[in-house]
Motif scaffolding. Structure first.
Motif, short mmCIF file in Angstrom:
data_model
loop_
_atom_site.label_atom_id
_atom_site.label_comp_id
_atom_site.label_asym_id
_atom_site.label_seq_id
_atom_site.Cartn_x
_atom_site.Cartn_y
_atom_site.Cartn_z
N ASN A 34 39.80 42.62 35.51
CA ASN A 34 41.10 43.22 35.82
C ASN A 34 41.68 44.06 34.69
O ASN A 34 42.49 44.95 34.93
CB ASN A 34 42.10 42.15 36.24
CG ASN A 34 41.73 41.55 37.57
OD1 ASN A 34 41.34 42.24 38.49
ND2 ASN A 34 41.80 40.23 37.66
N GLN A 52 41.63 48.90 43.98
CA GLN A 52 42.62 47.82 44.03
C GLN A 52 42.05 46.60 43.32
O GLN A 52 40.95 46.16 43.61
CB GLN A 52 42.94 47.45 45.48
CG GLN A 52 43.53 48.59 46.27
CD GLN A 52 43.65 48.22 47.74
OE1 GLN A 52 43.19 47.18 48.18
NE2 GLN A 52 44.27 49.10 48.50
N ARG A 54 43.22 42.70 42.42
CA ARG A 54 44.20 41.64 42.63
C ARG A 54 43.60 40.27 42.33
O ARG A 54 43.49 39.43 43.21
CB ARG A 54 44.72 41.67 44.05
CG ARG A 54 45.52 42.89 44.36
CD ARG A 54 46.24 42.74 45.68
NE ARG A 54 46.98 43.94 45.97
CZ ARG A 54 46.70 44.77 46.95
NH1 ARG A 54 45.70 44.52 47.76
NH2 ARG A 54 47.42 45.85 47.14
#
Length: 154
Positions: A34, A52, A54
């Motif tokens: 991340n 994306q 998450r």
């Protein structure tokens, strides 16, 4: 007694790797994914919605309405062969070199997906190949090659 001691040392080293994997490396993998891979991929993406991140695998929306994801580096395909490497070669740090190789392979996968997002020809094919077959080939091939090399020398 010497055989019992050798088995105990191997089991201890394997236990240390196993505990270290689940307590230290697993959380660090998420951070690497991340905080390192996601920003690189977002920088490469033509739109912000294309990448994306998450907490789990980084999801990538490629041109042509296809989606893929990039998993965290050095997962179970690393752990099981690394345990074998410790059991087979307790005096040599082959498992650490194996881990470095997995991290480098992850870097190649991220670089390939980054190039694919910038629409370089063939980059998506290379990234898919590395992610699908390259990691497994490395995970199986390196321990087997080391084992065969060791058996030929003895």
């Amino acid at each position: 007694m010497s055989t019992l001691r050798a088995i105990a040392v191997r089991l201890l080293l394997m236990g240390l790797l196993f505990v270290g994997y689940w307590t230290a490396w697993r959380p660090a993998r998420t951070v690497v994914l991340n905080q390192v891979a996601a920003p690189v991929l977002q920088w490469s993406a033509p739109t912000e919605a294309a990448v994306q991140a998450r907490g789990g695998p980084v999801r990538i929306a490629l041109p042509g309405d296809t989606e893929t994801s990039v998993p965290a580096p050095a997962g179970i395909p690393f752990l099981l062969p690394a345990l074998f490497l410790i059991a087979a070669f307790p005096k040599r740090p082959y498992w650490a070199l194996f881990w470095v190789g997995h991290c480098m392979l992850f870097g190649l996968v991220v670089a390939s997906w980054s190039a694919a997002l910038m629409q370089w020809p063939g980059a998506a094919v290379l990234a898919g190949f590395l992610q699908t077959y390259g990691v497994d080939l490395y995970s199986i091939g390196v321990p087997v090659a080391l084992w065969v090399r060791h058996r030929q020398r003895t």
